[in-house]
Scaffold this motif. Structure first.
Motif, PDB file in Angstrom:
ATOM      1  N   GLN A 131       0.717  -1.167   0.007  1.00 28.54           N
ATOM      2  CA  GLN A 131      -0.023   0.129  -0.085  1.00 28.54           C
ATOM      3  C   GLN A 131       0.778   1.432   0.059  1.00 28.54           C
ATOM      4  OE1 GLN A 131      -3.145   0.234  -0.582  1.00 28.54           O
ATOM      5  NE2 GLN A 131      -3.601  -1.972  -0.343  1.00 28.54           N
ATOM      6  N   LEU A 132       1.825   1.139   0.852  1.00 30.22           N
ATOM      7  CA  LEU A 132       2.882   2.285   0.722  1.00 30.22           C
ATOM      8  C   LEU A 132       3.415   2.537  -0.809  1.00 30.22           C
ATOM      9  CD1 LEU A 132       4.503   4.472   2.402  1.00 30.22           C
ATOM     10  CD2 LEU A 132       6.345   2.668   2.597  1.00 30.22           C
ATOM     11  N   LEU A 133       3.526   1.550  -1.317  1.00 29.40           N
ATOM     12  CA  LEU A 133       4.385   1.633  -2.660  1.00 29.40           C
ATOM     13  C   LEU A 133       3.432   2.317  -3.687  1.00 29.40           C
ATOM     14  CD1 LEU A 133       6.440  -1.588  -3.399  1.00 29.40           C
ATOM     15  CD2 LEU A 133       7.438   0.766  -3.150  1.00 29.40           C
ATOM     16  N   ARG A 134       2.171   1.936  -3.585  1.00 28.40           N
ATOM     17  CA  ARG A 134       1.188   2.653  -4.421  1.00 28.40           C
ATOM     18  C   ARG A 134       0.778   3.951  -4.026  1.00 28.40           C
ATOM     19  NH1 ARG A 134      -3.183  -2.468  -3.454  1.00 28.40           N
ATOM     20  NH2 ARG A 134      -2.323  -3.785  -5.039  1.00 28.40           N
ATOM     21  N   TRP A 135       0.787   4.342  -2.620  1.00 29.04           N
ATOM     22  CA  TRP A 135       0.466   5.806  -2.222  1.00 29.04           C
ATOM     23  C   TRP A 135       1.631   6.689  -2.842  1.00 29.04           C
ATOM     24  CZ3 TRP A 135       3.050   8.452   1.965  1.00 29.04           C
ATOM     25  CH2 TRP A 135       2.473   9.689   2.318  1.00 29.04           C
ATOM     26  N   ALA A 136       2.908   6.157  -2.452  1.00 30.60           N
ATOM     27  CA  ALA A 136       4.170   7.038  -2.950  1.00 30.60           C
ATOM     28  C   ALA A 136       3.849   7.219  -4.437  1.00 30.60           C
ATOM     29  CB  ALA A 136       5.409   6.171  -2.567  1.00 30.60           C
ATOM     30  N   ALA A 137       3.671   6.192  -5.389  1.00 30.81           N
ATOM     31  CA  ALA A 137       3.671   6.257  -6.573  1.00 30.81           C
ATOM     32  C   ALA A 137       2.484   7.176  -6.999  1.00 30.81           C
ATOM     33  CB  ALA A 137       3.495   5.095  -7.452  1.00 30.81           C
ATOM     34  N   ARG A 138       1.352   7.427  -6.423  1.00 31.77           N
ATOM     35  CA  ARG A 138       0.202   8.043  -6.751  1.00 31.77           C
ATOM     36  C   ARG A 138       0.641   9.586  -6.574  1.00 31.77           C
ATOM     37  NH1 ARG A 138      -3.091   5.440  -4.010  1.00 31.77           N
ATOM     38  NH2 ARG A 138      -3.247   6.660  -2.264  1.00 31.77           N
ATOM     39  N   GLU A 139       1.195   9.869  -5.166  1.00 30.72           N
ATOM     40  CA  GLU A 139       1.671  11.077  -4.801  1.00 30.72           C
ATOM     41  C   GLU A 139       2.951  11.539  -5.335  1.00 30.72           C
ATOM     42  OE1 GLU A 139      -0.556  13.039  -3.604  1.00 30.72           O
ATOM     43  OE2 GLU A 139      -2.219  11.473  -3.179  1.00 30.72           O
ATOM     44  N   LYS A 140       3.763  10.635  -6.103  1.00 33.84           N
ATOM     45  CA  LYS A 140       5.124  11.187  -6.599  1.00 33.84           C
ATOM     46  C   LYS A 140       6.110  11.433  -5.594  1.00 33.84           C
ATOM     47  CE  LYS A 140       3.506  12.194 -11.032  1.00 33.84           C
ATOM     48  NZ  LYS A 140       2.437  11.735 -11.029  1.00 33.84           N
ATOM     49  N   LEU A 141       6.168  10.613  -4.429  1.00 33.93           N
ATOM     50  CA  LEU A 141       6.946  10.873  -3.179  1.00 33.93           C
ATOM     51  C   LEU A 141       8.372  10.334  -3.289  1.00 33.93           C
ATOM     52  CD1 LEU A 141       4.032  10.463  -0.549  1.00 33.93           C
ATOM     53  CD2 LEU A 141       4.925  12.486  -1.682  1.00 33.93           C
ATOM     54  N   LYS A 142       9.292  10.600  -2.557  1.00 36.28           N
ATOM     55  CA  LYS A 142      10.706  10.086  -2.387  1.00 36.28           C
ATOM     56  C   LYS A 142      10.705   9.526  -0.937  1.00 36.28           C
ATOM     57  CE  LYS A 142      14.221  12.371  -2.822  1.00 36.28           C
ATOM     58  NZ  LYS A 142      15.179  13.468  -2.897  1.00 36.28           N
ATOM     59  N   ILE A 143      10.405   8.081  -1.038  1.00 31.32           N
ATOM     60  CA  ILE A 143      10.262   7.618   0.366  1.00 31.32           C
ATOM     61  C   ILE A 143      11.571   6.469   0.694  1.00 31.32           C
ATOM     62  CG2 ILE A 143       7.700   7.581   0.337  1.00 31.32           C
ATOM     63  CD1 ILE A 143       7.820   4.584  -0.070  1.00 31.32           C
ATOM     64  N   ALA A 144      11.493   6.080   1.971  1.00 27.99           N
ATOM     65  CA  ALA A 144      12.760   4.964   2.373  1.00 27.99           C
ATOM     66  C   ALA A 144      12.107   4.232   3.296  1.00 27.99           C
ATOM     67  CB  ALA A 144      13.810   5.682   2.871  1.00 27.99           C
ATOM     68  N   ILE A 145      12.386   3.119   3.476  1.00 31.05           N
ATOM     69  CA  ILE A 145      11.609   2.085   4.505  1.00 31.05           C
ATOM     70  C   ILE A 145      12.578   1.757   5.610  1.00 31.05           C
ATOM     71  CG2 ILE A 145      10.751  -0.116   4.813  1.00 31.05           C
ATOM     72  CD1 ILE A 145       9.503  -0.141   2.042  1.00 31.05           C
ATOM     73  N   ALA A 146      12.355   1.946   6.942  1.00 32.37           N
ATOM     74  CA  ALA A 146      12.984   1.560   7.995  1.00 32.37           C
ATOM     75  C   ALA A 146      12.550   0.437   8.517  1.00 32.37           C
ATOM     76  CB  ALA A 146      13.061   2.699   8.766  1.00 32.37           C
ATOM     77  N   GLY A 147      13.123  -0.677   9.045  1.00 24.14           N
ATOM     78  CA  GLY A 147      12.751  -1.935   9.100  1.00 24.14           C
ATOM     79  C   GLY A 147      12.460  -2.858   8.231  1.00 24.14           C
ATOM     80  N   GLY A 148      11.322  -2.968   7.657  1.00 22.55           N
ATOM     81  CA  GLY A 148      11.109  -3.848   6.609  1.00 22.55           C
ATOM     82  C   GLY A 148      11.374  -5.099   6.601  1.00 22.55           C
ATOM     83  N   ALA A 149      10.956  -5.756   7.741  1.00 21.68           N
ATOM     84  CA  ALA A 149      11.164  -7.373   8.174  1.00 21.68           C
ATOM     85  C   ALA A 149      10.611  -7.968   6.918  1.00 21.68           C
ATOM     86  CB  ALA A 149      10.099  -7.634   9.416  1.00 21.68           C
ATOM     87  N   GLU A 150       9.394  -7.699   6.160  1.00 19.71           N
ATOM     88  CA  GLU A 150       8.971  -8.615   5.180  1.00 19.71           C
ATOM     89  C   GLU A 150       9.306  -8.072   3.763  1.00 19.71           C
ATOM     90  OE1 GLU A 150       5.380 -10.913   7.313  1.00 19.71           O
ATOM     91  OE2 GLU A 150       4.923  -9.471   5.755  1.00 19.71           O
TER      92      GLU A 150
END
Length: 423
Positions: free
Chosen positions: A244-263
């Motif tokens: 869901q985060l990837l879809r949201w970031a793509a829709r809003e054209k955001l620069k994101i990074a993930i911290a943790g990301g166990a899965e």
């Protein structure tokens, strides 16, 4: 006890900050130079430092007149390492509330992206030299809003005694079960609230709406991140939430990074395609909660194999134990991550992800001379940093921990106790 800690902070961190802007001319000769950049690893190479910057890298460099020459004798030389996502300089004594400055707990208008923890950074913290003697040169300060899953802003600080952060700010967001209590006991509500905040920042909701979540300052700050001016660091573990985060970031054209990301490994191709860096806790091998059911020690290796840029950050007490960041990288290497990728995850990759790679993260001409000389493989915790330079200045290999060690090893006084304890 607390007063003694604070006095010690001044005595250890203060002199480094008071030194000149650079350490003069320095030649480190005959090192195994791990540049973490395009030059890769150079055997029997030299590094010339002038004016706080790297001026030349290669074999057989001549020492300018008056230069300080360090004979490395083939030992590894790396960029000073990334300390992970921490509260170094924001938290001194975890159980003493007046010394903890990374948290915000406001009952009214809890969503405050304008909260900026870097304003509370204390370069004289005892944690700075404790981390620095372990070869760490920079860290990302994290915000922790105790009443909102949008935690506020942090930024990169160098551990050289400099008071101000470097590079752009980062906005911290928490998603998943760990933040459910901050969003009506539902992870679905997190997306509802994020959508409303985006609408407010994009002026689709009137500023005087009685249902507004953001202050005017908060709108302005969030609008900058929506315009791509800064990285949004999202603490998230579950694969479904990452999707869901990837879809949201793509829709809003955001620069994101993930911290943790166990899965995160379950979505490795999608993360690579979206060019989202992941700060992995490479010691997470068992699920600590239901969001981490898919935790595996091969997380970093699988992400890297798919083309994801992998860095590291640890869970738990990442500030007081920042030195464990090397153990994370070494553990990832032991489970399939290439060695050079492990080093890059502690140097070049976090610098690039956080917008400070123009000065940090590699040994290259024009970059800041933030360097660490090691007794052996820096990803093996059996080895230690022998010497550390930040901005070309040699850092004292002394901290509160080393001074306590030396005090009790020396003994003395009545009954062999340190002098302060003699009767």
């Amino acid at each position: 006890m607390l007063a003694g800690v604070l006095l010690f902070a001044v005595s250890t961190a203060g002199p480094a900050a008071a030194q000149p802007a650079d350490g003069g001319t320095l030649l480190i000769r005959n090192a195994t130079v791990h540049t973490a950049g395009p030059q890769g690893t150079l055997a029997a190479a030299d590094v010339l430092v002038q004016g706080g910057l790297v001026r030349a890298v290669g074999p057989g460099l001549a020492a300018p007149a008056g230069a300080t020459v360090i004979e490395a004798e083939g030992r590894p030389l790396t960029p000073a390492l990334f300390g992970g996502i921490t509260d170094i300089g924001l938290e001194e004594v975890s159980g003493e509330a007046p010394t903890v400055d990374g948290e915000l707990k406001l009952e009214e208008q809890p969503v405050r992206p304008e909260f900026d923890v870097t304003l509370a950074y204390n370069p004289a913290s005892v944690l700075v030299p404790v981390a620095r003697v372990e070869g760490l040169g920079f860290t990302l300060l994290a915000a922790d809003n105790g009443h909102s899953f949008v935690a506020g802003q942090g930024g990169v600080v160098r551990l050289d005694g400099e008071a101000d952060p470097v590079g752009p700010r980062a906005l911290f967001v928490r998603l998943g079960a760990g933040a459910a209590d901050l969003s009506g006991k539902s992870r679905a509500a997190q997306w509802m609230l994020l959508e409303q905040m985006v609408a407010e920042a994009r002026s689709r909701v009137p500023a005087d709406s009685p249902h507004a979540l953001l202050t005017p300052a908060g709108r302005a700050v969030l609008a900058r991140y929506l315009a791509g001016q800064g990285r949004i660091v999202v603490k998230v573990d579950r694969a479904a939430d990452i999707r869901q985060l990837l879809r949201w970031a793509a829709r809003e054209k955001l620069k994101i990074a993930i911290a943790g990301g166990a899965e995160a490994w379950q979505l490795a191709p999608q993360l690579a395609q979206a060019r989202v860096p992941v700060f992995v806790d490479a010691l997470a091998d068992l699920p600590a909660n239901f969001d981490q059911i898919g935790a595996t020690l091969r997380n970093a290796a699988m992400l890297h194999a798919a083309g994801v840029e992998v860095s590291f950050s640890q869970s738990g007490d990442a500030s007081h134990n920042a030195r464990k960041i090397r153990q994370l990288a070494g553990n990832a290497v032991a489970h399939g991550l290439p060695w050079e990728a492990g080093l890059a995850g502690l140097t070049r990759i976090p610098a690039q992800a956080l917008g400070v790679d123009d000065r940090l993260g590699t040994i290259a001409v024009g970059r800041s001379a933030d360097l660490a000389l090691w007794s052996g493989d820096p990803l093996d915790v059996a080895n230690t940093a022998r010497r550390v330079w930040l901005g070309g200045r040699e850092m004292p290999m002394r901290s509160r921990q080393t001074e306590l060690r030396d005090r009790y090893l020396r003994g003395g006084g009545e009954g062999g106790l340190p002098p302060a304890y003699a009767r």
